[in-house]
Motif scaffolding. Sequence first.
Motif, PDB file in Angstrom:
ATOM      1  N   GLU A 119       0.843  -1.197   0.000  1.00  0.00           N
ATOM      2  CA  GLU A 119       0.000   0.000   0.000  1.00  0.00           C
ATOM      3  C   GLU A 119       0.883   1.254   0.000  1.00  0.00           C
ATOM      4  N   VAL A 120       1.941   1.238   0.802  1.00  0.00           N
ATOM      5  CA  VAL A 120       2.878   2.374   0.832  1.00  0.00           C
ATOM      6  C   VAL A 120       3.495   2.582  -0.549  1.00  0.00           C
ATOM      7  N   ALA A 121       3.910   1.475  -1.183  1.00  0.00           N
ATOM      8  CA  ALA A 121       4.523   1.585  -2.503  1.00  0.00           C
ATOM      9  C   ALA A 121       3.527   2.178  -3.502  1.00  0.00           C
ATOM     10  N   ALA A 122       2.266   1.772  -3.387  1.00  0.00           N
ATOM     11  CA  ALA A 122       1.250   2.284  -4.316  1.00  0.00           C
ATOM     12  C   ALA A 122       1.039   3.788  -4.122  1.00  0.00           C
ATOM     13  N   ILE A 123       1.033   4.217  -2.857  1.00  0.00           N
ATOM     14  CA  ILE A 123       0.875   5.658  -2.582  1.00  0.00           C
ATOM     15  C   ILE A 123       2.077   6.420  -3.145  1.00  0.00           C
ATOM     16  N   ALA A 124       3.280   5.842  -2.953  1.00  0.00           N
ATOM     17  CA  ALA A 124       4.484   6.486  -3.490  1.00  0.00           C
ATOM     18  C   ALA A 124       4.336   6.712  -4.994  1.00  0.00           C
ATOM     19  N   GLY A 125       3.732   5.742  -5.677  1.00  0.00           N
ATOM     20  CA  GLY A 125       3.553   5.856  -7.123  1.00  0.00           C
ATOM     21  C   GLY A 125       2.662   7.025  -7.536  1.00  0.00           C
ATOM     22  N   ARG A 126       1.920   7.580  -6.562  1.00  0.00           N
ATOM     23  CA  ARG A 126       1.006   8.685  -6.893  1.00  0.00           C
ATOM     24  C   ARG A 126       1.677  10.046  -6.771  1.00  0.00           C
ATOM     25  N   GLY A 127       2.991  10.082  -6.493  1.00  0.00           N
ATOM     26  CA  GLY A 127       3.643  11.387  -6.564  1.00  0.00           C
ATOM     27  C   GLY A 127       4.478  11.784  -5.366  1.00  0.00           C
ATOM     28  N   ILE A 128       4.907  10.808  -4.550  1.00  0.00           N
ATOM     29  CA  ILE A 128       5.844  11.150  -3.475  1.00  0.00           C
ATOM     30  C   ILE A 128       6.909  10.057  -3.438  1.00  0.00           C
TER      31      ILE A 128
END
Lengths: 491, 491
Positions: A119-128
Motif C-alpha cells: 500500500e505504501v509503494a502504491a501511494i508512493a507511485g502517486r507522486g511522493i
Amino acid sequence: MPSLREQFQPIFYPRAVAVLGASRHPLKFGFNYLRALKEFGFPGRLYPVNPELDEVLGYKVYPSLAAVPGPVDLACVSVPARAVPAALKECLQKGVPGAQVLSAGFGEEGEAGQRLEDEVAAIAGRGIRVIGPNCFGVYSPAAGITLMPGSEFSREPGPVGFFSQSGGGSCDLAYMARGRGLDFSVLVSYGNGCDLEAVELLDYFREDPNTKVVGAYLEGVRDGRAFFQALKRCAREKPVVIYKGGLTETGAAGTLSHTGSLAGSLSAWTAAIRQAGAITAAGLPDLVECLMACLCLPEFTGMSLGIMAGGGARNVEALDAAGHFGFQVPAVGSETAAAIRPLLPPAGGRAGNPTDLANPVLAPGAIGPIMEALAREPAVEALLLYQAIFYMQKEVRRFRPADAAAPALKLDYHLALAEIAKKIRAQTGKPLLLVLPDVASDPDHLEMEAGRREARRHYTQNGIPCFDHAENALSVLARVAARNRRAAKRP
Amino acid sequence: MPSLREQFQPIFYPRAVAVLGASRHPLKFGFNYLRALKEFGFPGRLYPVNPELDEVLGYKVYPSLAAVPGPVDLACVSVPARAVPAALKECLQKGVPGAQVLSAGFGEEGEAGQRLEDEVAAIAGRGIRVIGPNCFGVYSPAAGITLMPGSEFSREPGPVGFFSQSGGGSCDLAYMARGRGLDFSVLVSYGNGCDLEAVELLDYFREDPNTKVVGAYLEGVRDGRAFFQALKRCAREKPVVIYKGGLTETGAAGTLSHTGSLAGSLSAWTAAIRQAGAITAAGLPDLVECLMACLCLPEFTGMSLGIMAGGGARNVEALDAAGHFGFQVPAVGSETAAAIRPLLPPAGGRAGNPTDLANPVLAPGAIGPIMEALAREPAVEALLLYQAIFYMQKEVRRFRPADAAAPALKLDYHLALAEIAKKIRAQTGKPLLLVLPDVASDPDHLEMEAGRREARRHYTQNGIPCFDHAENALSVLARVAARNRRAAKRP
C-alpha cells in the motif's frame, strides 16, 4: 517527470522537514529523530506534527501536516505502521515531494506487513518518493540532516556516497569511516526499500558530482536484472563497493526477518558484482577499507610490491600476504641494495626486497631514501611499509618522558613521512601503503592507540591508505587494482 | 643427563645472569638487555662482562666471565657473531649451564654464517644449552627476566607458554595477549634455534605445570618428523596453537633470510598440524584469539549457537559467519520465543534464534533472561552476544554527561552481564561468546575504546572470550571446538 536528481533533492537537501508522529517519549523514534536534528544543528525549518502536543524540545507542534505554514520538502514518518498510509496521503495532499518512513512492521513481519508495504509503494507511485519503511533515514551533512540516532556524526561533507538496507549498519559504517578520514556526500538507510531502492540510488550517486566512490550494504534487491544494469552503469564511472549480507544459507534466513529480503546465493552474487565492474566486500570493516583504498588509489593497477618492514616476522607476514593475493615482490638490483644498506641500523637489517629495516623505529630521514631506492626499480609498482608505530611511541616516551613536545615530535614524524611518500608518488606515480598494526590492545596502552589513530587519519587524508594487518592491506589492494584494471580497459 | 625441566631451569628461572658484551652504547644489545633487566626489576644477581668498562647503569662490570664471583645460571651473549664461539667456551669453563645468544650474523646470512652457527651447536653439545642465536631471549615473569626490548612487559605470570623464532613477533604477541587478559608462564624467542628448538620446547611446555595452553610462531624446524611427534605428545595434554610463517612461495623466501629456515608447503603443514591435534593460526592476532578461546573454553565441543544481536545487519553478519564456519543456529520453540518477547524493546525486536535485541544498549536485566531462555533450548550449545558497547557508552555519556559515576555505571554493566553468563554456564555448561565490534575507530572516540578494552579484559578474565567481529569469533570457535572434540575422543 523530474530528473532523478530533482526527485532526490528534497530528500537529501531539505530546507523544511516535518516530523509526523512527534513525541515527548524518550524511547520513541518521533522524539529521537527530532532530538537528532536539533543536536545535529539542522539549519532549516522543523515542524513536529502531533494532534496531542503543543511543544516538544522547544519546537511548536502542529496538529496536522495541513496546519503547517509553508511548504515541506521532507516528511519524516514515525507513526505506527498501520497509520503510515494515511500519513503519506496527507503528504500527497500537502504536496510534500519526499518522505522517509522510520516505522517498522512491514514486509519484514510477514504477510499482513507486506500488504501494508504494498500500500505504501502504491501511494508512493502517486507522486511522493519514499525512503524506507523500517529505516533510519538520510544523513546529509551538507544539508544538516542525519539518521535517527546520528546526532554525533561528522558535520563535514565528503566524497563517499553510501546506501544501506540496515540502519544499525549505517551507523557503524559512518563511525568507522570517520576514523579512516572518510566523510560522506549522502548516506541513505533505506530499510525495506519499497519505493526508492538500489537501482535509483546507484543512478543518483553515479550522477552526483559530490560523490567520488559509492558503497552499499544490501540484503536483497527487487529486480536483479535492473540492479546489475544500474551497478554496471555506476561502476563504469566510479568505484563501487558492495557488501552483500545473507550470502550463506544460514545468513539468508536473517535477511528475511530483517528487511524482508530474499538474499540469493553467494557464488552468483559475488560473480555478478565482479562482472559488473564493482568490488565485493566481506563485511563492513572491509567495506570501509575498500572505500578508503579507492579514494587513495583511484588509478592504481599494479600487482608488484616493494616491501619494507622492521623485523623478520613482519617481513614474512607481508610476504605471505603478498603470496596469498597474487602480488609479486621482485628482487632488486645490487645497486639498489647497495644504496639501501648504509641507511639501515648497524645490525639485523637486510637491504633488498623486502628490506628488513631491523628496527620498528627508523627515522623518516632513513626510510625516505629507502623508499626512493625501491621506487626507482622499474618492476616495483607500489610500496608497502609495515610500521610498528606502537614501538616508536614507546621510544618517544622513553627518551622524552616529561617533555611536553613529545606529541609534536610524534606528529612531526608522520608529517615528514607523508611528505616523502607524496613526493615519491608525484615523481614516479608509485603509491605508499601503510600497515600500522594494532599491537597496543591493552587498556593501559590507550595513549599509543591515540597516536596510531592520529597517524592513520593523517595518512589516509593524504592519499596513503592505512591498514591494521598486511593481510587486509593486500586483500583490499588486490581487489582495488583489479577493479581499476577493468575500468582502464574500457573503450 | 639431567631432565628437560632441570636443563631449562637455569635459563627460564635464573638467579644469576651474566651479560657478555655489556655496553654503554644505547644502540647496542649489550646495553639494552641490561637496561631491560634493570627496568623490569630482575631480583637476582646481574654481572655485566666487558674488559673495557668498569661500570654500566650502576652495575660493576667484570673484565671476564672467569672474574665473576660465584655461579652464573644464564649467560646472555651479545658480542659480535665471530666472537660468540669463544664466549660460549668461556661459559663451559665457568660451568654456566645455559646461554641465550642475542647476536645475529649466523645461518640467516649465508654459508659463512652457517659454519659459525654449526660451531655454536657443537659447543652446545659439550654441556651448555643455547637459546638462539639471532633472538631476543626469554621472558619469564616469575623469574623477573624479560626479552631484550621487553622492559615494559607484564610482571604477572600466567598460563600461556609461547615460543617464537621471531623476536619482534614475540614482542607483538606479548603486548597483544595482555590486552586480552592473557599472561605468560614463559615466552621464548629462540631465533635460528641451533640447539634448543621446537621439539624440546614442546616437551618442556607439555610437562610444565604452570602452562595451560601453548602457542608458537615457527618459520621452520630442524627435523619435521621429530617435530610432529613432539607436537602430538604436547597436543594430547594441552591445547597447542601454531602460526607457521612462510607458507606461501613468496613468504618462504622471507624465512630463509630471517632465521635461515626452510619453510615447507602450506598444505602439508596445515594438514600435519591438524593431524597432530593442534590448532593452526592465520597470523599473530588470530593466534592470540585462539589461545584466549582455548583458555576460556577448555572443553567446549559444540557447533550449535544461540545468537543475540541488536539490529538486523548484526544478526545477518553473525548468521553469515555461522554459515561460513559450519555452525547451526537452530530454531527455538514457541515457548522460548514467548518467554523472550516481553523482554525486548517495544519496536524492532524479534524473539527466536537469532533474537534481534533491537537496541545495542539492552540492560543486563533484560539480556540475562533472554540468554537463559536460549540456553534452556537443548539444541543450543553456546551463546553468542553481539554487543555494540560503543553505542552503550554513548548513551551513558548522553544521560550522565557531567556525572562522575558514569564510568562505574559502565563497569557495573559488564560485571552484571559476566555474572549472569557465569551462572548460566555453571547451571547448563553453555558458555557465552561476546563480539564487541571496533566501531569507535576515530581519534575522538578514545574514551569509548577505553571502555571496550576494559570490558574485553574483564570478560576474558572471567572465561568469556571476546572478539572484534563475528567472523573472527566463529572462525576461532570452530577450530577450538574441533580440537576439543579430537581430544575428547582419545582413549
